[in-house]
Design a protein around this motif. Structure first.
Motif, mmCIF file in Angstrom:
data_model
loop_
_atom_site.group_PDB
_atom_site.id
_atom_site.type_symbol
_atom_site.label_atom_id
_atom_site.label_comp_id
_atom_site.label_asym_id
_atom_site.label_seq_id
_atom_site.Cartn_x
_atom_site.Cartn_y
_atom_site.Cartn_z
ATOM 1 N N GLN A 24 7.541 -0.073 -8.469
ATOM 2 C CA GLN A 24 7.576 1.435 -8.501
ATOM 3 C C GLN A 24 6.582 2.136 -7.670
ATOM 4 O OE1 GLN A 24 7.394 2.154 -12.681
ATOM 5 N NE2 GLN A 24 9.714 1.427 -13.282
ATOM 6 N N LEU A 25 5.354 1.651 -7.847
ATOM 7 C CA LEU A 25 4.198 2.147 -7.248
ATOM 8 C C LEU A 25 4.253 1.818 -5.701
ATOM 9 C CD1 LEU A 25 1.458 1.086 -9.689
ATOM 10 C CD2 LEU A 25 2.204 3.455 -9.351
ATOM 11 N N LYS A 26 4.883 0.805 -5.337
ATOM 12 C CA LYS A 26 4.811 0.740 -4.101
ATOM 13 C C LYS A 26 6.055 1.597 -3.195
ATOM 14 C CE LYS A 26 3.871 -2.048 -0.469
ATOM 15 N NZ LYS A 26 2.773 -1.917 0.199
ATOM 16 N N HIS A 27 6.854 1.628 -3.987
ATOM 17 C CA HIS A 27 8.002 2.765 -3.571
ATOM 18 C C HIS A 27 7.274 3.991 -3.201
ATOM 19 C CE1 HIS A 27 11.993 4.536 -2.545
ATOM 20 N NE2 HIS A 27 11.516 5.518 -3.733
ATOM 21 N N ARG A 28 6.383 4.404 -4.185
ATOM 22 C CA ARG A 28 5.730 5.988 -4.050
ATOM 23 C C ARG A 28 4.690 5.687 -3.156
ATOM 24 N NH1 ARG A 28 4.083 7.133 -9.462
ATOM 25 N NH2 ARG A 28 3.062 9.188 -8.547
ATOM 26 N N PHE A 29 3.853 4.734 -2.993
ATOM 27 C CA PHE A 29 2.556 4.595 -2.314
ATOM 28 C C PHE A 29 2.810 3.316 -1.513
ATOM 29 C CE2 PHE A 29 1.791 6.443 -6.497
ATOM 30 C CZ PHE A 29 1.162 7.699 -6.120
ATOM 31 N N GLN A 30 3.220 3.696 -0.134
ATOM 32 C CA GLN A 30 3.206 2.515 0.604
ATOM 33 C C GLN A 30 2.340 1.669 1.208
ATOM 34 O OE1 GLN A 30 6.659 1.680 1.821
ATOM 35 N NE2 GLN A 30 7.201 3.468 0.226
ATOM 36 N N ASN A 31 1.079 2.184 0.963
ATOM 37 C CA ASN A 31 0.020 1.604 1.351
ATOM 38 C C ASN A 31 -0.762 0.914 0.303
ATOM 39 O OD1 ASN A 31 -0.999 4.086 0.573
ATOM 40 N ND2 ASN A 31 -2.591 4.271 1.947
ATOM 41 N N LEU A 32 -0.087 0.886 -0.803
ATOM 42 C CA LEU A 32 -0.732 0.310 -2.074
ATOM 43 C C LEU A 32 -1.512 -1.102 -1.976
ATOM 44 C CD1 LEU A 32 -0.898 0.598 -5.281
ATOM 45 C CD2 LEU A 32 1.127 -0.888 -5.485
ATOM 46 N N VAL A 33 -2.736 -1.035 -2.347
ATOM 47 C CA VAL A 33 -3.336 -2.260 -2.128
ATOM 48 C C VAL A 33 -3.320 -3.122 -3.610
ATOM 49 C CG1 VAL A 33 -5.855 -3.493 -1.944
ATOM 50 C CG2 VAL A 33 -5.147 -1.101 -0.903
ATOM 51 N N ALA A 34 -2.641 -4.422 -3.550
ATOM 52 C CA ALA A 34 -2.424 -5.011 -4.645
ATOM 53 C C ALA A 34 -2.139 -6.583 -4.125
ATOM 54 C CB ALA A 34 -0.950 -4.713 -5.344
ATOM 55 N N TYR A 35 -2.468 -7.283 -5.215
ATOM 56 C CA TYR A 35 -2.429 -9.152 -4.929
ATOM 57 C C TYR A 35 -1.736 -9.799 -6.365
ATOM 58 C CZ TYR A 35 -6.493 -7.323 -2.229
ATOM 59 O OH TYR A 35 -7.396 -6.706 -1.585
#
Length: 327
Positions: free
Chosen positions: A241-252
């Motif tokens: 959900q977050l990746k869809h809203r924020f394309q440059n989301l930093v996650a691992y």
């Protein structure tokens, strides 16, 4: 206690003592039996947010010690007293050709405080280097050695922090280190910082120190407790959900979900350099809260809650502080 906490917060202890040997802990327990009161075990004061007045007894753990013994193969067992400085221990181990702690350089605090938080950085967690933790068991009034499994290590967590925070006093930590260096450079920022050339323990150590100094302020210059918030772990569904809203989301990728970069979340909320009363978000690293001068406990609390509120409103993610608020 202002000089005994890295935030530099003004704090006065009702009672104060120093523990230089594990044998003193039995005496301490006897004293507390006749003078019941809260007990705060103090290491380097790098993971605390103290109130102006600290009730009860503060016991500063200052047990020294450095003992080596050989293990099969090229490994060694290193036992270090809980009161030793953590960074100095990492540096000394490298000088003596003992490898495994390089990635954990320049983390403030003492050796005894390190397992409590299960400190970690640049692809390494302390739990992966520990073979035993020597403790004084306040329930059984005796010294014990706890295995890594018994310590219940988790992400920035342990038995000593969450499950039974008042039961054990860490007196020494035993590490399993190698005489042959094997680099751990899975963390992209560390790989980039190393650049070209042979990867040695000294270069990893120097690179980690350089990176940390560019991101984290020296507590001697500006009061802080290092990284203030844990990196939150969210479900795969929440991540998508977050990746869809924020394309440059930093996650691992993490067990059962994804670990988000708390510093990135705070930065995206425009809070880097933000100040509230006498505390602020560090201008070079949004994950660090700092004492802007003459700050008190409530200033850090107010800023922490404001950052949590803003991040939750934008991302629907709750940030959890790393430091302990006491009392």
């Amino acid at each position: 206690m202002q000089a005994l906490n890295t935030f530099g917060l003004p704090a006065v202890a009702e009672y104060y003592t120093e523990i230089h040997a594990a044998d003193q802990l039995k005496q301490l327990e006897q004293w507390l039996k006749h003078h019941p009161m809260p007990l705060l075990l103090l290491g380097g004061g790098s993971n605390l947010v103290l109130a102006d007045r600290v009730p009860g007894l503060v016991a500063r753990i200052m047990i020294r010690g450095w003992q080596l013994s050989d293990l099969p193969g090229d490994h060694v067992r290193l036992r270090v007293g809980a009161g030793e400085n953590w960074h100095a221990t990492v540096e000394r181990s490298i000088r003596q050709g003992l490898y495994g702690l390089e990635n954990l350089a320049l983390i403030p605090g003492t050796v005894g405080a390190a397992p409590v938080q299960n400190i970690g950085a640049y692809g390494v967690e302390l739990k992966d280097r520990i073979s035993a933790v020597e403790v004084f068991d306040r329930h059984e009034h005796r010294q014990r050695d706890l295995t890594p499994e018994a310590c219940r290590f988790g992400y920035r967590d342990s038995l000593f922090k969450s499950s039974e925070p008042e039961r054990y006093v860490i007196t020494a930590v035993e590490f399993c280190l190698a005489r042959q260096f094997t680099a751990e450079v899975s963390y992209a920022g560390l790989r980039d910082g190393l650049g070209d050339g042979p990867v040695t323990s000294e270069r990893v150590f120097d690179t980690v120190c350089r990176i940390r100094r560019t991101k984290l302020p020296d507590p001697l210059d500006i009061g802080n407790a290092g990284s203030f918030f844990k990196n939150p772990v969210v479900s795969v569904e929440k991540y998508e959900q977050l990746k869809h809203r924020f394309q440059n989301l930093v996650a691992y990728a993490d067990t059962g979900g994804y670990k988000l970069a708390a510093g990135w979340l705070i930065d995206q909320c425009g809070l880097k350099g933000f100040a509230l009363d006498r505390a602020g978000v560090f201008a070079q690293q949004a994950l660090v809260l700092v004492n802007l001068g003459a700050a008190h406990r409530e200033d850090i609390e107010h800023l922490s809650m404001h950052v949590q509120k803003v991040v939750q409103e934008r991302f629907g993610v709750i940030l959890e502080p790393e430091p302990r608020f006491y009392p």
